[in-house]
Design a protein around this motif. Structure first.
Motif: not given
Ligand code: 48F
Length: 256
Positions: A56-58, A166-168, A170-172, A233-235
């Motif tokens: 995770e980058k963050r 790849d679970a990134t 919107h960035e894909a 906005p639903i998960f």
């Protein structure tokens, strides 16, 4: 000279991190992106006995969960997706119309805690910046410390895995790395379509796939790389997308 208290604290961090980092170098499954789909996939794969590393980058794993919608930190899950919460220590509250709400802080932290307790190695502040491809198959991820490789001439390291997800969101990010090189449908859709919450919940699960040998997609990355609708906005669909990715990857690994 005897080690000071400060030195012993530093040593404890270094030893524990070193052991964790060495464990992460070769995994069954390497997941990039610790949003809802990546975390759920990581948890399910670990529960199936797979060796899983999550990059995770963050600073904080959890991706889009923390912000709910427009920074209103409540998460909505639909009736049909309640199974996506199996094994996570959260209690959704009915909200009518077949919907349920959950505190976003509770969901993000419970998912992270369960993933780590189940053996997933989570490395935060690590940016995936490239892929390893050998003989036409993705075999790992090239990564650097967030903020380092982008700003300074510092070489990255690599992480090896039998399957990469790849679970990134919107960035894909990983899909685009292959597209830029012409290794994956260069003329694929540029991004997701306009919002359609019903269709989006279906296609984010149905579209989970191995898009290149060794490289799988889940979550918002599915919509972006396949041109599916923008999600509401639903998960529920996001979490189920991670579950389906875990199931398909596990089966592929069994099949060898
Ligand atoms: O965006 P994100 O939460 O993706 P997701 O699991 O879920 C999407 C929802 O949050 C939301 C939605 C709900 O309807 O549509 O948007 O598909 O999590 C993606 C994570 O990947 C990280 C990023 O920081 C985020 O935490 N990430 C992105 N690029 C990289 C990365 C990269 N190159 N290296 C490492 N991490």
């Amino acid at each position: 000279m005897p080690a000071s208290y400060e030195t012993r604290i530093t040593r404890a961090i270094l030893d524990a991190y070193h052991e964790k980092f060495v464990r992460s170098l070769v995994s069954d499954v390497l997941i990039v992106g610790a949003g809802p789909s990546g975390l759920r996939a990581a948890l399910d794969l670990a529960l199936k006995g797979r060796k899983v590393t999550l990059l995770e980058k963050r600073l904080s794993p959890g991706g889009g969960i923390w912000g709910g919608a427009m920074a209103m930190n409540e998460v909505v899950i639909q009736d049909e997706a309640l199974s996506a919460l199996d094994g996570i220590d959260v209690t959704p509250r009915p909200a009518g119309s077949g919907l349920h709400v959950l505190d976003a802080m509770g969901l993000a932290s419970a998912l992270c805690a369960k993933a780590v307790q189940s053996g997933v190695v989570v490395l935060n502040l690590i940016l995936a910046e490239d892929l390893c491809v050998h003989d036409g198959r993705v075999g790992g991820v090239v990564a650097n410390r967030t903020g380092v490789g982008e700003r300074l001439p510092v070489d990255p390291v690599s992480f090896q895995a039998s399957a990469v997800l790849d679970a990134t969101g919107h960035e894909a990010a990983l899909v685009h790395m292959l597209r830029r090189r012409g290794l994956l449908d260069r003329d694929g859709p540029p991004s997701e379509g306009p919002m359609d919450a019903v269709a989006g919940e279906e296609s984010v699960v149905a579209g989970v796939a191995e898009v290149y040998p060794g490289l799988w997609i889940s979550g918002m990355c599915v919509q972006v790389s396949q041109g599916g609708p923008r999600m509401g906005p639903i998960f529920g669909g996001m979490l189920l997308s991670g579950r389906r990715a875990a199931d398909l990857i596990d089966r592929a690994l069994v099949a060898g």
